[in-house]
Write a protein that holds these residues in place. Structure first.
Motif, mmCIF file in Angstrom:
data_model
loop_
_atom_site.group_PDB
_atom_site.id
_atom_site.type_symbol
_atom_site.label_atom_id
_atom_site.label_comp_id
_atom_site.label_asym_id
_atom_site.label_seq_id
_atom_site.Cartn_x
_atom_site.Cartn_y
_atom_site.Cartn_z
ATOM 1 N N SER A 297 41.320 0.813 41.656
ATOM 2 C CA SER A 297 42.026 1.664 40.995
ATOM 3 C C SER A 297 42.864 0.981 39.848
ATOM 4 C CB SER A 297 43.018 2.420 41.884
ATOM 5 O OG SER A 297 42.320 2.822 42.906
ATOM 6 N N ALA A 300 40.601 0.325 36.884
ATOM 7 C CA ALA A 300 39.993 1.184 36.199
ATOM 8 C C ALA A 300 41.151 1.786 35.217
ATOM 9 C CB ALA A 300 39.944 2.508 37.577
ATOM 10 N N ASN A 408 32.923 1.427 40.141
ATOM 11 C CA ASN A 408 33.043 2.899 41.124
ATOM 12 C C ASN A 408 32.368 2.414 42.280
ATOM 13 O OD1 ASN A 408 34.538 4.169 39.285
ATOM 14 N ND2 ASN A 408 32.929 5.783 39.048
ATOM 15 N N ALA A 411 34.472 -0.382 44.033
ATOM 16 C CA ALA A 411 35.699 -0.022 44.832
ATOM 17 C C ALA A 411 35.646 0.810 45.710
ATOM 18 C CB ALA A 411 36.655 0.746 43.662
ATOM 19 N N ILE A 427 39.791 7.586 41.064
ATOM 20 C CA ILE A 427 39.240 6.588 40.329
ATOM 21 C C ILE A 427 38.939 6.864 38.776
ATOM 22 C CG2 ILE A 427 37.126 4.764 39.579
ATOM 23 C CD1 ILE A 427 38.785 3.734 41.546
ATOM 24 N N ARG A 431 41.389 6.112 35.437
ATOM 25 C CA ARG A 431 40.719 5.874 34.338
ATOM 26 C C ARG A 431 41.347 6.540 33.006
ATOM 27 N NH1 ARG A 431 35.705 6.538 35.253
ATOM 28 N NH2 ARG A 431 35.370 8.238 33.836
#
Length: 501
Positions: A297, A300, A408, A411, A427, A431
């Motif tokens: 996170s 991102a 992605n 994570a 996420i 971003r």
């Protein structure tokens, strides 16, 4: 006798189309996501013509972009709730209809408020759609195929913003700014046809959609909306009023975020004690207990700052700092966009075999180097300017290509299947929030450094103070990427991390 309704559950569709079904499903959501991304980026080439048509100042014109981004950022948080309540097909098709309506309404609008409303509608649709592909990739594909699927999907999606502005410039010159809104129409129609054939009606996990399920966390959504709007507007106000309105807006954003976190924690505790409660939290904060998700996170958010900040800064640098024409800038950036699409496809295959933390770290190193090396461009050597711009921009896009298909997946691999929709939503939200903040951050730092160097807008384009300000802003982006490297290395699986200690 009444004809029985065809079964469009994911199990029935997989049985009907066989092993290729997961790729048909990915293609279906790819087309719609391309439409949503194109609607977010291609409008920039039409803003000057639109501003002249509606007699807008820069402050009002920027809301065509920032209104879309704010709506898209906040609506991402509603994707898990919509999918569980209405299922994949109704959620996805509803967004495509909304995006289609926004495109047509924006093209026909005779007043600017209607254009702005159309952009907000497009942003709401785009925000809900964008987490869906990651959910499908992590659920429909086996772990050893997820990287390849993410790479193929990313390649298709990246081509839209890479080629879109070039096509958009031709459309604006030939048909006017309204034609930009209509570009999403064929994509939306194609995605609706594909959705009717290949997108399942059930919710994630194979369960049937439940329209009478848990209600939406409206207080949480309101706080998230207020916090996002105050943050974005506060950053914009820093350009002109750092001690006044900006301070109030940024303080309000901090208070809204604090209230949102407290509300989500309280709702999560209540929901854990009584799972039958009629409202679930908008953001499941327990996801951050997973180290890889928490670190992903952070990456991102910083990645969003670097991606959107550089997308804003590079064209401004080439035009204001180096005195290049807009059409020339587009031709310089096009090769980098095409290389990005190819890199994503290649790295996607690597992601099935290579550790995520390694690929993301390589991408961040390349991105950092591309920003730092911009300072080596010397206007005193005009023959080297264009080759270096192409090389450094391409290097940065290769770095992005290493990050996009890996982040992605890496994570969220530690999350349970039931938490994947929430994880994808969070996420993507972080971003986009980083992206929205990154554009303002670059503008603020650039203006600050220009003021420090005593630069005025009416001086020559090759003024050393102007170039120094741009170089320092690029170095700021490089420093931000270095911070992300520390978090990226924590994406290692636990066993690897423990061995390293």
């Amino acid at each position: 006798m009444q004809t029985p309704t065809p079964d469009h559950s994911i199990a029935a569709l997989r049985a009907r189309y066989g092993d290729r079904y997961r790729w048909l499903l990915l293609l279906s959501v790819m087309v719609g996501t391309m439409a949503s991304i194109m609607s977010s980026t291609i409008i920039n080439v039409a803003i000057p013509d639109m501003s002249r048509y509606f007699v807008l100042g820069q402050e009002r014109a920027q809301w065509v972009t920032s209104g879309f981004m704010a709506a898209m950022t906040v609506s991402m948080l509603t994707t898990p709730w919509l999918l569980s309540r209405y299922g994949y097909r109704r959620t996805y098709s509803g967004c495509m209809w909304l995006l289609l309506a926004g495109g047509i309404a924006g093209g026909l609008a005779q007043h600017f408020p209607l254009v702005l409303a159309a952009r907000v509608a497009e942003g709401l649709a785009a925000g809900v759609v964008q987490p869906i592909p990651a959910i499908i990739i992590l659920r429909a594909f086996e772990p050893h195929e997820q990287g390849r699927a993410s790479g193929i999907f990313g390649m298709g999606v990246v081509l839209a913003p890479a080629i879109g502005p070039s096509i958009g410039g031709l459309l604006v010159d030939g048909l006017g700014w309204r034609s930009i809104f209509y570009m999403v129409v064929p994509f939306c129609l194609a995605s609706l046809w594909l959705a009717r054939r290949y997108v399942p009606t059930n919710a994630p996990g194979g369960a049937a959609a439940n329209p009478q399920g848990a209600g939406l966390d409206w207080p949480g959504l309101l706080l998230a909306t207020v916090g996002t709007l105050c943050l974005l507007n506060g950053l914009v106000e820093l350009h002109s009023n750092p001690a006044g309105i900006a301070s109030v807006l940024l303080l309000s954003a901090a208070l809204a975020v604090g209230a949102f976190v407290l509300l989500q924690r309280r709702m999560l505790k209540s929901h854990n004690r009584r799972p039958t409660l009629n409202v679930a939290p908008l953001m499941n904060l327990s996801l951050f207990a997973d180290r890889r998700f928490a670190m992903g996170s952070i990456v991102a958010f910083i990645y969003g700052i670097a991606l959107f900040g550089s997308t804003y800064l590079l064209p401004v640098y080439m035009q204001m700092g180096l005195g290049l024409s807009p059409s020339y800038v587009g031709s310089i950036l096009l090769p980098a966009g095409l290389v990005l699409a190819v890199t994503i496809a290649i790295v996607g295959r690597m992601a099935d075999r290579q550790p995520t933390h390694r690929l993301v770290s390589v991408g961040l190193v390349l991105l950092t180097a591309s920003f730092a090396l911009m300072a080596t461009i010397d206007p005193g050597r005009p023959g080297a300017i264009i080759p270096l711009l192409v090389i450094w921009a391409t290097l940065g896009r290769i770095g992005l290509g290493f990050i996009l298909p890996s982040l992605n997946i890496g994570a969220m691999r530690g999350l349970g299947h039931t938490h994947i929709p929430q994880g994808a939503s969070v996420i993507n939200f972080l971003r986009m929030l980083g992206g929205a903040a990154g554009v303002s951050l670059c503008g603020i730092v650039l203006e600050w450094r220009m003021t420090t160097h005593g630069f005025r807008l009416d001086t020559a384009s090759d003024n050393p103070a102007r170039l120094a300000a741009f170089n320092e802003t690029f170095l700021m982006l490089a420093a931000v990427c270095v911070l992300a490297l520390f978090a990226a290395w924590q994406l290692r699986p636990k066993a690897v991390a423990q061995e390293a200690k």
